[in-house]
Write an enzyme that holds these catalytic residues in place. Structure first.
Site, PDB file in Angstrom:
ATOM      1  N   SER A 175       1.037   6.453   2.588  1.00  0.00           N
ATOM      2  CA  SER A 175       1.688   7.422   3.492  1.00  0.00           C
ATOM      3  C   SER A 175       2.931   8.036   2.861  1.00  0.00           C
ATOM      4  O   SER A 175       3.668   7.368   2.130  1.00  0.00           O
ATOM      5  CB  SER A 175       2.095   6.750   4.797  1.00  0.00           C
ATOM      6  N   GLU A 205      -5.119   9.186  18.469  1.00  0.00           N
ATOM      7  CA  GLU A 205      -5.662  10.550  18.484  1.00  0.00           C
ATOM      8  C   GLU A 205      -6.718  10.711  17.376  1.00  0.00           C
ATOM      9  O   GLU A 205      -7.770  11.308  17.596  1.00  0.00           O
ATOM     10  CB  GLU A 205      -4.541  11.585  18.284  1.00  0.00           C
ATOM     11  N   GLU A 233      -8.666  -4.321   9.050  1.00  0.00           N
ATOM     12  CA  GLU A 233      -7.749  -4.959   9.999  1.00  0.00           C
ATOM     13  C   GLU A 233      -8.414  -5.155  11.358  1.00  0.00           C
ATOM     14  O   GLU A 233      -7.966  -5.938  12.167  1.00  0.00           O
ATOM     15  CB  GLU A 233      -6.434  -4.165  10.129  1.00  0.00           C
ATOM     16  N   SER A 246       4.610  -1.211   4.224  1.00  0.00           N
ATOM     17  CA  SER A 246       4.777  -2.569   4.770  1.00  0.00           C
ATOM     18  C   SER A 246       4.896  -3.566   3.620  1.00  0.00           C
ATOM     19  O   SER A 246       4.069  -3.553   2.699  1.00  0.00           O
ATOM     20  CB  SER A 246       3.566  -2.962   5.621  1.00  0.00           C
ATOM     21  N   GLN A 262       0.851  -1.192   0.000  1.00  0.00           N
ATOM     22  CA  GLN A 262       0.000   0.000   0.000  1.00  0.00           C
ATOM     23  C   GLN A 262       0.890   1.247   0.000  1.00  0.00           C
ATOM     24  O   GLN A 262       1.586   1.509   0.973  1.00  0.00           O
ATOM     25  CB  GLN A 262      -0.877  -0.025   1.253  1.00  0.00           C
TER      26      GLN A 262
HETATM   27  C1  FAD Z   1       2.892  -1.052  11.704  1.00  0.00           C
HETATM   28  C2  FAD Z   1       2.545   0.010  10.676  1.00  0.00           C
HETATM   29  C3  FAD Z   1       2.324  -0.349   9.355  1.00  0.00           C
HETATM   30  C4  FAD Z   1       2.058   0.639   8.392  1.00  0.00           C
HETATM   31  N1  FAD Z   1       1.919   0.247   7.075  1.00  0.00           N
HETATM   32  C5  FAD Z   1       1.691   1.186   6.120  1.00  0.00           C
HETATM   33  C6  FAD Z   1       1.591   0.810   4.735  1.00  0.00           C
HETATM   34  O1  FAD Z   1       1.749  -0.357   4.370  1.00  0.00           O
HETATM   35  N2  FAD Z   1       1.365   1.763   3.815  1.00  0.00           N
HETATM   36  C7  FAD Z   1       1.193   3.063   4.162  1.00  0.00           C
HETATM   37  O2  FAD Z   1       0.921   3.863   3.269  1.00  0.00           O
HETATM   38  N3  FAD Z   1       1.299   3.468   5.461  1.00  0.00           N
HETATM   39  C8  FAD Z   1       1.554   2.553   6.447  1.00  0.00           C
HETATM   40  N4  FAD Z   1       1.695   2.938   7.767  1.00  0.00           N
HETATM   41  C9  FAD Z   1       1.690   4.360   8.080  1.00  0.00           C
HETATM   42  C10 FAD Z   1       0.489   4.813   8.894  1.00  0.00           C
HETATM   43  O3  FAD Z   1      -0.667   4.850   8.109  1.00  0.00           O
HETATM   44  C11 FAD Z   1       0.852   6.185   9.466  1.00  0.00           C
HETATM   45  O4  FAD Z   1       1.942   6.001  10.351  1.00  0.00           O
HETATM   46  C12 FAD Z   1      -0.288   6.824  10.203  1.00  0.00           C
HETATM   47  O5  FAD Z   1      -1.284   7.198   9.301  1.00  0.00           O
HETATM   48  C13 FAD Z   1       0.188   8.068  10.983  1.00  0.00           C
HETATM   49  O6  FAD Z   1       0.848   8.938  10.131  1.00  0.00           O
HETATM   50  P1  FAD Z   1       2.294   9.537  10.498  1.00  0.00           P
HETATM   51  O7  FAD Z   1       3.173   8.411  10.932  1.00  0.00           O
HETATM   52  O8  FAD Z   1       2.738  10.381   9.350  1.00  0.00           O
HETATM   53  O9  FAD Z   1       2.057  10.450  11.774  1.00  0.00           O
HETATM   54  P2  FAD Z   1       1.437  11.927  11.790  1.00  0.00           P
HETATM   55  O10 FAD Z   1       0.186  11.957  10.992  1.00  0.00           O
HETATM   56  O11 FAD Z   1       2.518  12.886  11.408  1.00  0.00           O
HETATM   57  O12 FAD Z   1       1.080  12.089  13.311  1.00  0.00           O
HETATM   58  C14 FAD Z   1       2.065  12.402  14.307  1.00  0.00           C
HETATM   59  C15 FAD Z   1       1.348  12.515  15.647  1.00  0.00           C
HETATM   60  O13 FAD Z   1       0.390  13.599  15.592  1.00  0.00           O
HETATM   61  C16 FAD Z   1      -0.908  13.135  15.919  1.00  0.00           C
HETATM   62  N5  FAD Z   1      -1.910  13.818  15.091  1.00  0.00           N
HETATM   63  C17 FAD Z   1      -1.887  13.987  13.743  1.00  0.00           C
HETATM   64  N6  FAD Z   1      -2.987  14.631  13.330  1.00  0.00           N
HETATM   65  C18 FAD Z   1      -3.735  14.884  14.436  1.00  0.00           C
HETATM   66  C19 FAD Z   1      -4.988  15.520  14.654  1.00  0.00           C
HETATM   67  N7  FAD Z   1      -5.698  16.038  13.651  1.00  0.00           N
HETATM   68  N8  FAD Z   1      -5.449  15.595  15.938  1.00  0.00           N
HETATM   69  C20 FAD Z   1      -4.732  15.068  16.982  1.00  0.00           C
HETATM   70  N9  FAD Z   1      -3.526  14.461  16.824  1.00  0.00           N
HETATM   71  C21 FAD Z   1      -3.042  14.361  15.573  1.00  0.00           C
HETATM   72  C22 FAD Z   1      -0.896  11.643  15.590  1.00  0.00           C
HETATM   73  O14 FAD Z   1      -1.879  10.945  16.342  1.00  0.00           O
HETATM   74  C23 FAD Z   1       0.526  11.255  15.989  1.00  0.00           C
HETATM   75  O15 FAD Z   1       0.600  11.045  17.379  1.00  0.00           O
HETATM   76  C24 FAD Z   1       1.975   1.994   8.758  1.00  0.00           C
HETATM   77  C25 FAD Z   1       2.185   2.353  10.099  1.00  0.00           C
HETATM   78  C26 FAD Z   1       2.480   1.396  11.054  1.00  0.00           C
HETATM   79  C27 FAD Z   1       2.748   1.817  12.476  1.00  0.00           C
END
Ligand code: FAD
Length: 385
Positions: A131, A363, A245, A164, A128
């Site tokens: 992100s 969140e 999931e 992933s 996928q």
């Molecule tokens: C095990 C795992 C597998 C994954 N696999 C994939 C994959 O295969 N393909 C893919 O595309 N992505 C994948 N992801 C990515 C995942 O979708 C993102 O990590 C997730 O959407 C959070 O985005 P970010 O890491 O950019 O954090 P951010 O969006 O930058 O968030 C950082 C922090 O800010 C908080 N935050 C952000 N916006 C808000 C809001 N509006 N209000 C309050 N708090 C907020 C969040 O909760 C977090 O604590 C995976 C993630 C994990 C952990």
């Protein structure tokens, strides 16, 4: 899909349990969770083939495409039985749970004919590509751009992250910007992961495994028929199947009960099972039972994976998994740092926190529940790319 007849689900569960106990497992197969490492892929593919041959692959797909048209209760029962048997319920989550339903709902006949049978049998693994470094929770801020040339071909430039299984996949489902800012400017594409201009760089996680990847797309050329659905329909396509999931919650409960048992044994061995630790174990044990009961009720009521009840369960389950992981390390005390025998408990702590991020962070789940269930005022929208 609905909750279905509980007695039908019970018969299905018993059949699945006895099949899982007797079937030969491919060499090297381990319960690697929703995503295999590159080293797990060969055994995972062979397992998917075995599942398909026995009618246990892609259970929720219609029979026309080799599925079983299984209701939520049957899917959840199989996930739980697979966890009991110590095997993954499928090769990985993206092909069967995300791409399959997307192609059935939005793909062309040619895309369905070409891709679905190979997802069913595990011949093609998918990842996928959603992100990005600056677009995770705020997925509508995606910047990877796809531009259509005069010949109808698309040229893609950008970067994805947290992909992933990207290093083992044949294809990726890509969310890219084809128009202006916001949701309406997004489209979804099929990307062959061996196309010129695709660079996959594995990321090493703090648990030592390497399931994530960075994916760089530099001048990647895609044929006109790589577009899934219509141009500008990307947001609808991308969000259509989010939440699947959550069907693994019962399977997660199996793992949580096991972790609590291991934790108690480890603490007892070290004379660390004091009043404080005992109290925390009992509290978490009750939480897992409550989650399991709520999960069963949601299924019995016929809730769909995207329903608010599953959102509550996703939030509480992931935070309970995190808390059990943290308590495991407390039970080990200083041994957590050096004892290799206790690696599974330490590993659980390291991956526990990831559960509260994937599939929508805690969140974000709280925002969804506040706005859509409790009807509280929406948070201010910040401008996206
Ligand atoms: C095990 C795992 C597998 C994954 N696999 C994939 C994959 O295969 N393909 C893919 O595309 N992505 C994948 N992801 C990515 C995942 O979708 C993102 O990590 C997730 O959407 C959070 O985005 P970010 O890491 O950019 O954090 P951010 O969006 O930058 O968030 C950082 C922090 O800010 C908080 N935050 C952000 N916006 C808000 C809001 N509006 N209000 C309050 N708090 C907020 C969040 O909760 C977090 O604590 C995976 C993630 C994990 C952990």
């Amino acid at each position: 899909m609905s909750g279905g007849d509980p007695s039908t689900a019970a018969v299905f569960r018993a059949e699945a349990r006895s099949w899982l106990a007797s079937v030969a497992k491919p060499d090297g197969l381990r319960d690697y969770g929703p995503t295999p490492t590159a080293q797990d892929v060969p055994a995972g593919r062979a397992w998917q083939q075995t599942l398909a041959a026995a009618g246990y692959a892609c259970l929720h797909w219609p029979t026309r495409w080799g599925g079983r048209d299984a209701d939520v209760a049957e899917q959840a029962a199989f996930a739980e039985e697979a966890a009991h048997a110590g095997v993954p319920r499928q090769l990985n989550i993206v092909g069967p749970d995300l791409v399959g339903p997307v192609l059935m709902a939005f793909g062309s006949d040619a895309q369905r004919e070409r891709f679905l049978p190979r997802i069913l049998t595990g011949d093609d693994m998918w990842c996928q590509l959603f992100s990005e470094p600056d677009a995770g929770s705020d997925l509508a801020a995606v910047r990877t751009r796809a531009v259509r040339g005069d010949d109808g071909r698309w040229r893609v430039d950008g970067q994805k992250v947290w992909t992933s299984g990207g290093d083992g996949a044949e294809f990726g489902l890509l969310l890219a910007r084809t128009g202006g800012p916001g949701h309406g400017g997004l489209s979804v594409f099929v990307v062959p992961m061996d196309a010129p201009g695709v660079l996959v760089r594995p990321l090493r996680q703090m648990d030592g495994e390497s399931k994530f990847n960075e994916v760089f797309l530099s001048g990647v050329e895609l044929a006109p028929d790589a577009l899934v659905g219509e141009e500008g329909q990307g947001w609808r396509v991308a969000t259509a199947t989010l939440g699947r999931e959550r069907l693994s919650l019962g399977a997660n409960a199996v793992g949580m009960f096991r972790a609590l048992d291991d934790l108690v044994a480890a603490a007892r061995q070290r004379n660390r099972l004091d009043e404080h630790l005992r109290g925390r174990v009992v509290e978490l044990w009750i939480r897992v039972w409550q989650l399991r009961a709520t999960w069963e009720r949601a299924i019995a009521e016929g809730a769909e994976p995207g329903a608010p009840s599953f959102s509550v369960l996703k939030l509480l389950t992931s935070e309970t998994q995190r808390d059990i992981g943290d308590l495991g390390v407390e039970a080990l005390g200083p041994d957590a740092v050096w004892s290799e025998d206790d690696e599974p408990l330490v590993h659980r702590m390291l991956v526990g926190h990831a559960q509260t991020i994937l599939g929508g962070t805690s969140e974000i789940q709280r925002n969804i529940l506040a706005e859509r269930v409790l009807g509280l005022p929406r948070e201010p929208v910040r401008p996206s790319a």
